[in-house]
Motif scaffolding. Sequence first.
Motif, short mmCIF file in Angstrom:
data_model
loop_
_atom_site.label_atom_id
_atom_site.label_comp_id
_atom_site.label_asym_id
_atom_site.label_seq_id
_atom_site.Cartn_x
_atom_site.Cartn_y
_atom_site.Cartn_z
N ASN A 88 1.31 -35.92 5.98
CA ASN A 88 1.80 -36.70 7.12
C ASN A 88 1.92 -38.17 6.74
O ASN A 88 1.12 -38.69 5.95
CB ASN A 88 0.86 -36.56 8.31
CG ASN A 88 0.87 -35.17 8.88
OD1 ASN A 88 1.88 -34.45 8.81
ND2 ASN A 88 -0.23 -34.76 9.48
N ARG A 89 2.89 -38.84 7.33
CA ARG A 89 3.07 -40.27 7.09
C ARG A 89 1.94 -41.06 7.74
O ARG A 89 1.53 -40.77 8.86
CB ARG A 89 4.40 -40.73 7.67
CG ARG A 89 5.64 -40.15 6.99
CD ARG A 89 5.87 -40.75 5.62
NE ARG A 89 6.06 -42.17 5.67
CZ ARG A 89 7.23 -42.77 5.95
NH1 ARG A 89 8.30 -42.02 6.20
NH2 ARG A 89 7.34 -44.08 5.97
N ASP A 107 4.90 -40.74 13.11
CA ASP A 107 5.33 -40.04 11.90
C ASP A 107 6.74 -39.51 12.14
O ASP A 107 6.95 -38.70 13.05
CB ASP A 107 4.37 -38.88 11.60
CG ASP A 107 4.64 -38.24 10.24
OD1 ASP A 107 5.79 -38.37 9.74
OD2 ASP A 107 3.73 -37.61 9.68
N SER A 138 4.32 -38.85 0.83
CA SER A 138 4.46 -37.79 1.83
C SER A 138 5.46 -36.73 1.38
O SER A 138 5.29 -35.55 1.67
CB SER A 138 4.87 -38.37 3.18
OG SER A 138 6.21 -38.82 3.16
#
Length: 331
Positions: A286-287, A88, A280
Amino acid sequence: MVLVTGGTGLVGAHLLLHLAENDENIVAIYRNEKTLEKPKALFTQFQKESLFSKIHWIKADILDIPSLEVAFQNIEFVYHCAAKISFDPKDETLLRKVNIEGTANIVNFCIDRNVKKLCHVSSIAALGDLKDFEIIVTEAMEWNPEMPHSDYAITKYGAEMEVWRGQQEGLQVIIINPGVIFGSMLWKTSSGEFFTKIKNNFPFYTNGCTGYVGVFDVVKIMSLLMKSDIAGERFSLVSENLSFKEIIFILADKMKARKPSIEIKPWMTAIGWRLDWIISVICRTNRKLSNNTAQTIHSHEIISNDKIKNALNYKFQSIDEVITQIVSKNQ
């Protein structure tokens, strides 16, 4: 006396089990009591509870110098397994701090305390970059800073630079670069997600390829390298190079789950990572899919394991066998 950092993680916990079985005098660090549940559960799974009690656990953090002062008392050998794993982009700062600064701290203590040898756990993500005409990745490949790399890969490469700095200052070092590591399903993150997703009938696959290795091969090789005269070298640890389709189908067979039937094309992930970024930003989540990850799952790089096989005359366990053992242990 042996010190293990990251002893509550996948590699670290299996390393502790291996070292304990071989009667090593072990110090391991942990950050909080709750994290000790994972390695303790692993020892229980293999009916080695009595060995767990022989490990000297010290509450410490690789970013906390005073706690490391305590952990490094009378240490001769260090296995540095602690690291932050994330793809991320939001975790860039933390990745740099843990993986680079944390490794620098460990290297500095090893030098200051005259540690005999350091084994650093890196990743195939930190290996060099192929040229246009090349398809096989070896330890000799040069890192190209102009090529796109994930923040995780950059910080693992940065950690290796700290280890090589230690070597220049007189420290004996070994670096290992494992592929995707398969081990106990006690961990529900990282490679353990493969098992969880297949169990839940994950419908997608890609034909990208990468290297895989069993965790017990990783820790056995670490121990062998530390006990050998080999130093100042890095080794790629890969049992087999398999496509994501192949690995997912093996998992489905072993778990008696439905095989994925939908191939994800590059154009799909190109759209997917952009949508994931938008979501996101809007939802502050969160990615789940970065640009680099999207490219990686379609990559066809082959990781060579010739160097480690020749150095130790080592024979890796097949990934089919590794997965069979993991599934049988967790049924």
